[in-house]
Design an enzyme around this catalytic site. Structure first.
Site, PDB file in Angstrom:
ATOM      1  N   ARG A 118       0.925  -1.268  -0.153  1.00  0.00           N
ATOM      2  CA  ARG A 118       0.198   0.066  -0.013  1.00  0.00           C
ATOM      3  C   ARG A 118       0.946   1.291  -0.179  1.00  0.00           C
ATOM      4  O   ARG A 118       2.005   1.236   0.495  1.00  0.00           O
ATOM      5  CB  ARG A 118      -0.757  -0.078   1.443  1.00  0.00           C
ATOM      6  CG  ARG A 118      -1.644   1.074   1.487  1.00  0.00           C
ATOM      7  CD  ARG A 118      -2.967   0.951   0.619  1.00  0.00           C
ATOM      8  NE  ARG A 118      -4.049   1.620   1.031  1.00  0.00           N
ATOM      9  CZ  ARG A 118      -5.092   2.064   0.253  1.00  0.00           C
ATOM     10  NH1 ARG A 118      -5.284   1.832  -0.972  1.00  0.00           N
ATOM     11  NH2 ARG A 118      -6.111   2.731   0.874  1.00  0.00           N
ATOM     12  N   THR A 394      -9.984  -0.226  -9.776  1.00  0.00           N
ATOM     13  CA  THR A 394      -8.911  -0.753  -9.048  1.00  0.00           C
ATOM     14  C   THR A 394      -9.076  -2.059  -9.920  1.00  0.00           C
ATOM     15  O   THR A 394      -9.808  -1.970 -10.786  1.00  0.00           O
ATOM     16  CB  THR A 394      -9.471  -0.848  -7.728  1.00  0.00           C
ATOM     17  OG1 THR A 394      -9.417   0.244  -6.963  1.00  0.00           O
ATOM     18  CG2 THR A 394      -8.683  -1.956  -6.925  1.00  0.00           C
ATOM     19  N   GLY A 487     -14.003   0.164  -4.667  1.00  0.00           N
ATOM     20  CA  GLY A 487     -13.984   1.177  -3.468  1.00  0.00           C
ATOM     21  C   GLY A 487     -14.516   0.146  -2.120  1.00  0.00           C
ATOM     22  O   GLY A 487     -14.505  -1.013  -2.234  1.00  0.00           O
TER      23      GLY A 487
HETATM   24  O1  DON Z   1      -8.023   0.851  -1.307  1.00  0.00           O
HETATM   25  C1  DON Z   1      -9.268   1.301  -1.466  1.00  0.00           C
HETATM   26  O2  DON Z   1     -10.293   0.872  -0.822  1.00  0.00           O
HETATM   27  C2  DON Z   1      -9.549   2.325  -2.483  1.00  0.00           C
HETATM   28  N1  DON Z   1      -8.570   3.046  -2.782  1.00  0.00           N
HETATM   29  C3  DON Z   1      -9.825   1.226  -3.533  1.00  0.00           C
HETATM   30  C4  DON Z   1     -10.330   2.182  -4.960  1.00  0.00           C
HETATM   31  C5  DON Z   1     -11.235   1.531  -5.851  1.00  0.00           C
HETATM   32  O3  DON Z   1     -11.408   0.098  -5.762  1.00  0.00           O
HETATM   33  C6  DON Z   1     -11.864   2.067  -6.874  1.00  0.00           C
HETATM   34  N2  DON Z   1     -12.575   1.000  -7.851  1.00  0.00           N
HETATM   35  N3  DON Z   1     -13.185   0.649  -8.513  1.00  0.00           N
END
Ligand code: DON
Length: 584
Positions: A118, A394, A487
């Site tokens: 991360r 993501t 997210g």
């Molecule tokens: O780490 C996290 O929870 C977010 N930064 C993830 C972002 C994300 O999954 C966006 N996607 N579709």
């Protein structure tokens, strides 16, 4: 019997209790069952692979992964190669300028470990860095451009995975990506569309504007995307290892860009960045061992908390996606996300009561508060200020090799194309992961997530994540590998894939395809995938007090399951985007 006599026959009192009626009813029931069977058989089957399987968001990357397996590389070798490939072929989320989490289960030990790569807050980050003098969040500061970027972890994370669990040379694994960047990839419809959708963001940064938007001439389906700068960057990493990125020529380019544009990441930040090896979070659900991501992700804890809450309910009897099942799942989600906001943050910085949160006893207490008929009111549980959440990116991929080694990897730039800025002459996008912190505790972030003190910004701290790469075993044998983008919806997507397989005995493909719901405590509403739920189920949910919101596709859960009888690897690409499962 002529059909026109059918109504008269039904009206006839002599018919009502007759054996003829019984026979007709039985016949109709059999017909219905047969139809159900046919409908079931007509659903898509997972892809089969006797030896290995790669499922990722992109056809090029999946092919790279399979070619590494076919060459004799193991699942981690393939995962490293896929990680670099997606940085070229799936630029909205695949990355070397972001970070993520990888779960590895070596077949030999059966001990699932988590690699935490991360991003970290730069040393110069401060708690209130995104607030104005009045203490209000400054729009875009944590989401757009250089100041939004955390110290990238991907290159170090993939290198650590290789060092610990891989067998091949980093340079061999990066070579396919260098080729893809240098020779170009054919832009598919989804990429052309996604680049256009993000044009407003990307056009704010000259390097992104010329690379991804061709100075406004936009990529069309079938065009070639060539990334010369990225090819050079990847070649440098292939030749000199991760130190080129953290303490060499690539670090110089990152820092020069940061200095020119008011970013906070320094040489020192890059030089001292370290990924972490962490034990996976573990729990049991109906006899299945669930291994998932520990803090700084909230994914593993929230997933287990929800599974624990749901375990005593006979969901299979309540019916797949019935209003009763969905209501209980929504209430479990609400509770887990409330706890997420209250307790979770980077456990290197704040005390997270991990054992308490994933204890069955705690779930039993929480269950007492669930009304089986009516939705709770999130705002009565704790205060908050909701806003809409935006779509973003993501990406998750799953890999299993011939020996049974398994990898679940989720990584991200956070928003689609991160903060939008491409590092000058280095050809890769920077993340906007700093927005995953609570810029102001109690204030919603770009996902509408309300988060607390535990996730406040501090130098070197990692922002709380929802990413939930997950590996499930049954009696110590590999069973399922999954994960998703989305997210906060990630955790709930993983929950539903697991429940669809374990409780509802769906095939992996059906489990992945099935329509999804999402609740995240605040905003207090239940999101349903558009077109996925019958209107009477929706009405029943409204009747139970849920505020319904229709949303487009949630998640992209590229998953692998092992067929119990044959050990064949079953791959399921999520139909919501454009993924590919390939076995060999
Ligand atoms: O780490 C996290 O929870 C977010 N930064 C993830 C972002 C994300 O999954 C966006 N996607 N579709």
């Amino acid at each position: 019997m002529p059909l026109n006599r059918w109504p008269q026959l039904c009206e006839n009192p002599a018919y009502r209790n007759s054996p003829v009626k019984r026979a007709v009813v039985l016949f109709l029931a059999a017909l219905l069952l047969l139809h159900a069977e046919l409908t079931f058989a007509a659903s898509r089957s997972p892809v089969r692979g006797k030896r290995g399987m790669v499922v990722s968001a992109d056809e090029y990357a999946t092919q790279v992964g399979v070619s590494i397996l076919a060459k004799g590389g193991n699942a981690v070798d393939a995962a490293v190669a896929v990680g670099f490939a997606l940085a070229v072929t799936h630029p909205s989320a695949g990355n070397i300028g972001g970070g993520g989490f990888m779960l590895v289960r070596p077949a030999k030990t059966g001990e699932t470990m988590a690699i935490d790569y991360r991003e970290k807050a730069p040393r110069r980050a401060t708690r209130d860095m995104y607030l104005d003098k009045q203490g209000n969040v400054v729009p875009e500061l944590s989401t757009v451009g250089y100041k939004a970027a955390g110290v990238p972890g991907t290159v170090a994370g993939l290198a650590l995975a290789l060092e610990k669990y891989g067998t091949m040379k980093l340079s061999e694994l990066i070579q396919p990506s260098i080729n893809l960047a240098e020779k170009g990839i054919v832009v598919r419809h989804t990429l052309a569309r996604s680049l256009r959708q993000s044009a407003a963001l990307l056009s704010r940064f000259p390097d992104s504007h010329s690379l991804f938007l061709r100075q406004g001439r936009y990529f069309e389906e079938g065009n070639l995307l060539v990334q010369k700068d990225l090819a050079r960057t990847l070649r440098t990493i292939a030749q000199s290892g991760p130190s080129a990125f953290y303490d060499g020529p690539i670090a110089e380019l990152i820092v020069a860009d940061m200095e020119r544009h008011g970013g906070l990441v320094t040489r020192e930040d890059l030089k001292t960045y370290q990924p972490r090896l962490r034990p996976a979070i573990k729990g049991l659900y109906r006899g299945y061992e669930i291994c998932s991501m520990p803090p700084p992700s909230s994914g593993g804890i929230a997933l287990l908390e929800m599974l624990n809450i749901l375990e005593p309910y006979p969901l299979a009897n309540y019916g797949h996606n019935s209003s009763r099942t969905l209501h209980l799942m929504a209430e479990a989600m609400r509770l887990a996300f409330r706890d997420r906001a209250e307790f979770l943050g980077d456990s290197d910085f704040v005390k997270v009561p991990v054992a308490g949160l994933i204890a069955k006893k705690y779930a039993a207490q929480l269950r007492l508060g669930i009304d089986p008929y009516l939705a709770a009111e999130s705002r009565k549980m704790a205060p908050g200020r909701p806003t809409a959440y935006e779509s973003a990116e993501t990406t998750h991929y799953s890999i299993v090799d011939a020996a049974g080694n398994a990898v679940a990897n989720t990584y991200t730039l956070n928003g689609s194309y991160g903060g939008g800025a491409t590092v000058h002459q280095a050809g890769f996008l920077l993340n906007n992961e700093m927005d995953d912190f609570s810029s102001k505790p109690g204030n919603p972030n770009m996902f509408g997530l309300v988060q607390g003190e535990a996730n406040a910004i501090a130098p070197n701290k990692r922002p709380l994540s929802a990413m939930t790469p997950t590996i499930v075993t049954k009696e110590n044998r590999l069973f399922l590998v999954t994960g998703s983008p989305g997210g906060p919806t990630i955790i709930n997507t993983v929950l539903q894939v697991l429940i669809n397989v374990i409780d509802f005995k769906r095939t992996l493909q059906e489990a992945v395809d099935a329509p999804r719901i999402h609740h995240q405590w605040l905003p207090d509403r239940l999101s349903l995938e558009r077109g996925g739920f019958p209107i009477d189920v929706v009405d029943a949910l409204k009747g139970r007090g849920h505020t319904i919101e229709w949303v487009d596709a949630m998640g992209d859960a590229h998953s692998i399951m092992i067929e119990a009888e044959t050990a064949v690897r079953l791959g399921a690409a999520d139909p919501r985007r454009n993924g590919l499962a390939l076995g060999y």
